[in-house]
Design a protein around this motif. Structure first.
Motif, mmCIF file in Angstrom:
data_model
loop_
_atom_site.group_PDB
_atom_site.id
_atom_site.type_symbol
_atom_site.label_atom_id
_atom_site.label_comp_id
_atom_site.label_asym_id
_atom_site.label_seq_id
_atom_site.Cartn_x
_atom_site.Cartn_y
_atom_site.Cartn_z
ATOM 1 N N GLU A 129 4.399 -44.585 4.866
ATOM 2 C CA GLU A 129 5.522 -43.957 4.172
ATOM 3 C C GLU A 129 6.861 -44.393 4.760
ATOM 4 O O GLU A 129 7.833 -44.582 4.023
ATOM 5 C CB GLU A 129 5.392 -42.428 4.191
ATOM 6 C CG GLU A 129 4.218 -41.901 3.385
ATOM 7 C CD GLU A 129 4.244 -42.289 1.910
ATOM 8 O OE1 GLU A 129 5.337 -42.309 1.309
ATOM 9 O OE2 GLU A 129 3.165 -42.552 1.337
ATOM 10 N N LEU A 166 7.464 -47.929 3.518
ATOM 11 C CA LEU A 166 7.789 -47.844 2.101
ATOM 12 C C LEU A 166 9.235 -47.377 1.906
ATOM 13 O O LEU A 166 9.987 -47.950 1.111
ATOM 14 C CB LEU A 166 6.813 -46.891 1.408
ATOM 15 C CG LEU A 166 6.944 -46.711 -0.090
ATOM 16 C CD1 LEU A 166 6.696 -48.016 -0.824
ATOM 17 C CD2 LEU A 166 5.971 -45.641 -0.554
ATOM 18 N N TRP A 188 11.591 -50.158 2.827
ATOM 19 C CA TRP A 188 11.600 -51.170 1.774
ATOM 20 C C TRP A 188 12.552 -50.755 0.645
ATOM 21 O O TRP A 188 13.350 -51.556 0.161
ATOM 22 C CB TRP A 188 10.184 -51.354 1.272
ATOM 23 C CG TRP A 188 9.872 -52.583 0.498
ATOM 24 C CD1 TRP A 188 10.734 -53.387 -0.201
ATOM 25 C CD2 TRP A 188 8.576 -53.152 0.324
ATOM 26 N NE1 TRP A 188 10.038 -54.409 -0.806
ATOM 27 C CE2 TRP A 188 8.710 -54.285 -0.501
ATOM 28 C CE3 TRP A 188 7.304 -52.792 0.769
ATOM 29 C CZ2 TRP A 188 7.626 -55.075 -0.882
ATOM 30 C CZ3 TRP A 188 6.227 -53.576 0.389
ATOM 31 C CH2 TRP A 188 6.388 -54.708 -0.424
ATOM 32 N N PRO A 213 10.931 -45.268 -3.601
ATOM 33 C CA PRO A 213 9.674 -45.660 -2.959
ATOM 34 C C PRO A 213 8.505 -45.714 -3.947
ATOM 35 O O PRO A 213 7.634 -46.580 -3.835
ATOM 36 C CB PRO A 213 9.469 -44.576 -1.895
ATOM 37 C CG PRO A 213 10.870 -44.169 -1.530
ATOM 38 C CD PRO A 213 11.617 -44.205 -2.842
ATOM 39 N N ARG A 247 5.662 -48.588 -4.392
ATOM 40 C CA ARG A 247 4.339 -48.210 -3.871
ATOM 41 C C ARG A 247 3.194 -49.120 -4.331
ATOM 42 O O ARG A 247 2.391 -49.556 -3.500
ATOM 43 C CB ARG A 247 4.028 -46.754 -4.191
ATOM 44 C CG ARG A 247 2.742 -46.255 -3.523
ATOM 45 C CD ARG A 247 2.509 -44.766 -3.770
ATOM 46 N NE ARG A 247 3.579 -43.942 -3.261
ATOM 47 C CZ ARG A 247 3.694 -43.533 -1.995
ATOM 48 N NH1 ARG A 247 2.792 -43.890 -1.111
ATOM 49 N NH2 ARG A 247 4.702 -42.786 -1.635
ATOM 50 N N ALA A 279 3.445 -52.280 -2.383
ATOM 51 C CA ALA A 279 3.193 -51.993 -0.964
ATOM 52 C C ALA A 279 1.706 -51.761 -0.714
ATOM 53 O O ALA A 279 1.158 -52.246 0.282
ATOM 54 C CB ALA A 279 4.005 -50.782 -0.515
#
Length: 175
Positions: free
Chosen positions: A15, A18, A21, A39, A43, A46
């Motif tokens: 998390e 993420l 990012w 996020p 996801r 990711a």
């Protein structure tokens, strides 16, 4: 910054990566998305990216995750050393998703991350690292400052938005 190759991929670390990012993207970072993103937008990508790492899938996974942890213990910079899928190219890896959290920009963490990637690659017995970057951002000059050389360019191959096409720049560093 303390760098760890293939840290255990806990739900908390996932998390945090993420979130980083998304924040990097929303700050203008060229890491596969165009802002604004959440996020949740990132996801699925990711999930696929981290599933290929030893951090998440174990020692037989093809990719390695390198994370730089700040003094607060949170990830502040990270990248993936991506396998290229060919035994003929087993002596090098791709650098993927190279990013530094916006709150750490300008502190030298990007340079530190890339030097840590060099060390990690050497520890894996690798001889070279390759990456691509988005033209028009100036990041290619940064990569050149740490030893990467431009080895190719595909004009207008990245479409940021209609009417805003950018070159994809291929860069290589021999270790």
């Amino acid at each position: 910054m303390r760098f760890v190759l293939d840290p255990e991929m806990t739900p908390e670390l996932f998390e945090e990566l993420l979130s980083c990012w998304a924040e990097v993207t929303n700050a203008g970072g060229a890491v596969g998305f165009v802002p604004p993103v959440t996020p949740e937008d990132i996801r699925p990508t990711a999930d696929r990216a981290f599933a290929r790492t030893r951090a998440a899938a174990g020692p037989q996974a093809p990719d390695s995750l390198l994370v730089g942890f700040g003094d607060d213990g949170a990830p502040g910079a990270w990248l993936i050393l991506g396998d290229n899928g060919s035994g003929l190219r087993a002596h090098w890896r791709w650098l993927l998703r190279v990013q530094v959290h916006p709150k750490h920009q300008g502190k030298g963490y990007g340079r530190a991350l890339l030097l840590a990637a060099d060390d990690a690659a050497r520890s894996l017995g690798l001889e070279a690292l390759q990456l691509t970057c988005r033209g028009g951002t100036g990041v290619d000059r940064f990569y050149a400052s740490v030893g990467y050389q431009e080895v190719g360019r595909v004009p207008r191959s990245i479409r940021v938005t209609p009417g805003d096409d950018r070159d994809e720049i291929y860069m290589l560093k021999w270790l």
